[in-house]
Design a protein around this motif. Structure first.
Motif, mmCIF file in Angstrom:
data_model
loop_
_atom_site.group_PDB
_atom_site.id
_atom_site.type_symbol
_atom_site.label_atom_id
_atom_site.label_comp_id
_atom_site.label_asym_id
_atom_site.label_seq_id
_atom_site.Cartn_x
_atom_site.Cartn_y
_atom_site.Cartn_z
ATOM 1 N N ALA A 74 -0.261 2.203 5.243
ATOM 2 C CA ALA A 74 0.002 2.159 3.802
ATOM 3 C C ALA A 74 -1.288 2.518 3.081
ATOM 4 O O ALA A 74 -2.376 2.511 3.675
ATOM 5 N N GLY A 77 -5.351 0.542 -0.979
ATOM 6 C CA GLY A 77 -5.245 -0.389 -2.094
ATOM 7 C C GLY A 77 -4.108 -1.365 -1.911
ATOM 8 O O GLY A 77 -4.241 -2.563 -2.169
ATOM 9 N N ARG A 78 -2.974 -0.853 -1.426
ATOM 10 C CA ARG A 78 -1.827 -1.726 -1.200
ATOM 11 C C ARG A 78 -2.105 -2.711 -0.081
ATOM 12 O O ARG A 78 -1.757 -3.898 -0.171
ATOM 13 N N ASN A 79 -2.760 -2.255 0.983
ATOM 14 C CA ASN A 79 -3.090 -3.160 2.082
ATOM 15 C C ASN A 79 -3.995 -4.291 1.615
ATOM 16 O O ASN A 79 -3.851 -5.444 2.055
ATOM 17 N N VAL A 81 -4.165 -5.597 -1.391
ATOM 18 C CA VAL A 81 -3.355 -6.529 -2.177
ATOM 19 C C VAL A 81 -2.545 -7.428 -1.238
ATOM 20 O O VAL A 81 -2.449 -8.643 -1.433
ATOM 21 N N VAL A 82 -1.976 -6.827 -0.188
ATOM 22 C CA VAL A 82 -1.201 -7.602 0.784
ATOM 23 C C VAL A 82 -2.093 -8.638 1.465
ATOM 24 O O VAL A 82 -1.689 -9.792 1.680
ATOM 25 N N GLU A 85 -2.685 -11.541 -0.951
ATOM 26 C CA GLU A 85 -1.505 -12.391 -1.036
ATOM 27 C C GLU A 85 -1.357 -13.249 0.215
ATOM 28 O O GLU A 85 -1.040 -14.436 0.149
ATOM 29 N N SER A 191 4.739 -14.897 -4.963
ATOM 30 C CA SER A 191 3.549 -14.073 -4.786
ATOM 31 C C SER A 191 2.454 -14.524 -5.735
ATOM 32 O O SER A 191 2.630 -14.513 -6.953
ATOM 33 N N THR A 198 -4.067 -7.039 -9.072
ATOM 34 C CA THR A 198 -3.764 -5.796 -8.380
ATOM 35 C C THR A 198 -4.508 -4.629 -9.020
ATOM 36 O O THR A 198 -5.085 -3.788 -8.328
ATOM 37 N N GLU A 202 -7.292 -2.121 -7.278
ATOM 38 C CA GLU A 202 -7.115 -0.670 -7.256
ATOM 39 C C GLU A 202 -8.229 0.034 -8.012
ATOM 40 O O GLU A 202 -8.669 1.118 -7.623
#
Length: 217
Positions: A74, A77-79, A81-82, A85, A191, A198, A202
């Motif tokens: 992925a 940036g998304r990783n 955030v994951v 969380e 979440s 986020t 990013e």
């Protein structure tokens, strides 16, 4: 099949869910794990050694989880955030990990310290490593950042520190989030990372820098 060591650590973690560490008895753990008390002491040496091993495993499992999430196919940036969380939700359900990340060891938890200088080395290699003592919060943050590729290290550190801010001081629900009976209404999602966080993560990834990476003080 789990080893006797893993089964004993699982039994210790399960016992902590029902009683403080001071009330956890080694004999009860041996019975719960279906091993002899001698096996228990052979593995950990003492109750203090067991506490160190429990903290060591929590730190290892946490870092393995971070590596797995960062390796997902992925956008980075998304990783991140994951990962943020996941840190918050996992720390909320695992008191030993929460204490490792924050340094806040309350009276219900073991407070593992390194083995005494000059103490006889443990017979089990895994215990010799655990006897070095658990990582300090700053060391665990640094180890987390080291799981990311160099170009994402700054963003990873920001994600971790944002997550820790939620672990230490969770966001208080707005007045609209409270029911008439005074209880907090369940949100659509648990979440913990807000859209603002986020965007911060990013944004950090979009900023190019040639400065040497340093851990944020």
């Amino acid at each position: 099949m789990p080893t006797a060591r893993e089964t004993l650590l699982d039994a210790a973690l399960a016992a902590l869910a029902h009683r403080p560490w001071s009330a956890v008895r080694m004999a009860d753990l041996a019975v719960a794990a279906r091993v002899s008390r001698q096996t228990l002491y052979n593995e950990f040496g003492s109750k203090e050694g067991l506490a160190r091993a429990l903290a060591c495993r929590e730190a290892d499992t946490y870092l393995q989880g971070v590596r797995r999430l960062l390796a997902a196919p992925a956008p980075p940036g998304r990783n991140l955030v994951v990962v943020a969380e996941w840190i918050v939700t996992r720390a909320a359900s695992r008191p030993v990990l929460r204490a490792l990340l924050t340094g806040a060891w309350d009276e219900r938890l073991p407070a593992p310290r390194p083995a005494r200088p000059g103490a006889r080395p443990a017979a089990v290699p895994a215990q010799r490593r655990a006897d070095e003592g658990p990582p300090a919060p700053g060391e665990l943050v640094a180890a987390t950042v080291a799981c990311a590729e160099e170009q994402w290290a700054v963003g990873c550190e920001l994600a971790v520190r944002l997550a820790l801010s939620q672990v230490v001081a969770p966001t208080i629900p707005s007045l609209e989030g409270w029911r008439a009976d005074g209880q907090c209404a369940e949100p659509d999602s648990w979440s913990p990372i807000t859209p603002t966080m986020t965007r911060l993560i990013e944004m950090s990834l979009s900023v190019e820098t040639t400065s040497p990476r340093k851990i944020i003080p």
